[in-house]
Write a protein that holds these residues in place. Structure first.
Motif, PDB file in Angstrom:
ATOM      1  N   GLY A 127       0.451  -3.757 -10.626  1.00  0.00           N
ATOM      2  CA  GLY A 127       1.145  -2.703  -9.890  1.00  0.00           C
ATOM      3  C   GLY A 127       0.261  -2.079  -8.821  1.00  0.00           C
ATOM      4  O   GLY A 127       0.710  -1.821  -7.701  1.00  0.00           O
ATOM      5  N   VAL A 128      -1.012  -1.857  -9.158  1.00  0.00           N
ATOM      6  CA  VAL A 128      -1.949  -1.311  -8.178  1.00  0.00           C
ATOM      7  C   VAL A 128      -2.177  -2.302  -7.044  1.00  0.00           C
ATOM      8  O   VAL A 128      -2.226  -1.916  -5.864  1.00  0.00           O
ATOM      9  N   LYS A 129      -2.286  -3.588  -7.374  1.00  0.00           N
ATOM     10  CA  LYS A 129      -2.452  -4.608  -6.336  1.00  0.00           C
ATOM     11  C   LYS A 129      -1.242  -4.641  -5.415  1.00  0.00           C
ATOM     12  O   LYS A 129      -1.383  -4.788  -4.192  1.00  0.00           O
ATOM     13  N   HIS A 130      -0.044  -4.494  -5.986  1.00  0.00           N
ATOM     14  CA  HIS A 130       1.188  -4.488  -5.189  1.00  0.00           C
ATOM     15  C   HIS A 130       1.199  -3.284  -4.242  1.00  0.00           C
ATOM     16  O   HIS A 130       1.556  -3.415  -3.061  1.00  0.00           O
ATOM     17  N   ILE A 131       0.807  -2.135  -4.742  1.00  0.00           N
ATOM     18  CA  ILE A 131       0.747  -0.942  -3.892  1.00  0.00           C
ATOM     19  C   ILE A 131      -0.292  -1.130  -2.790  1.00  0.00           C
ATOM     20  O   ILE A 131      -0.067  -0.757  -1.635  1.00  0.00           O
ATOM     21  N   TRP A 132      -1.418  -1.744  -3.141  1.00  0.00           N
ATOM     22  CA  TRP A 132      -2.472  -1.947  -2.139  1.00  0.00           C
ATOM     23  C   TRP A 132      -2.013  -2.913  -1.054  1.00  0.00           C
ATOM     24  O   TRP A 132      -2.328  -2.728   0.117  1.00  0.00           O
TER      25      TRP A 132
END
Length: 122
Positions: free
Chosen positions: A75-80
């Protein structure tokens, strides 16, 4: 100073008298209210068995936690990857969160040094 000591002593006496009168009643009520959590017979062996069950139950939950960690990281990678779509509010909340973590780290360092700001005793 002596009057404060006398007040403190009298309050301690009052508290100990209250506990002496109502302590066993409170203890019995507490056990009665939470008797569904008490395992019979309450022996050392039972406690050791429960301790082992807790340990191995926590150990068995590691794969689920591992999966949750990787989902959060994805999820953090997607936001980044989509950071250009972020709103100013989201970025400011993340910045405030990072600042709070840094502040708690600084406070922890100060406490660890014995509440000195330079690390040296004056």
């Amino acid at each position: 100073m002596a009057s404060k000591l006398h007040q403190l002593r009298s309050k301690a006496v009052q508290a100990s008298e209250f506990i002496a009168k109502h302590g066993s009643t409170y203890y019995k009520e507490l056990l009665e209210k939470n008797k569904q959590y008490i395992v019979q017979p309450p022996t050392i062996e039972t406690c050791q068995d429960l301790s082992k069950k807790l340990f191995y139950t926590r150990l068995s939950s590691i794969p689920g936690r591992y999966e949750s960690f990787w989902k959060e990281l994805d999820g953090v990678k997607h936001i980044w990857r989509n950071r250009q779509d972020l709103k100013v509010e989201d970025v400011s909340i993340a910045a405030l969160f990072g600042l709070e973590l840094y502040a708690w780290s600084c406070v922890g360092e100060i406490v660890g040094r014995g509440f000195t700001f330079t690390g040296y005793y004056v």
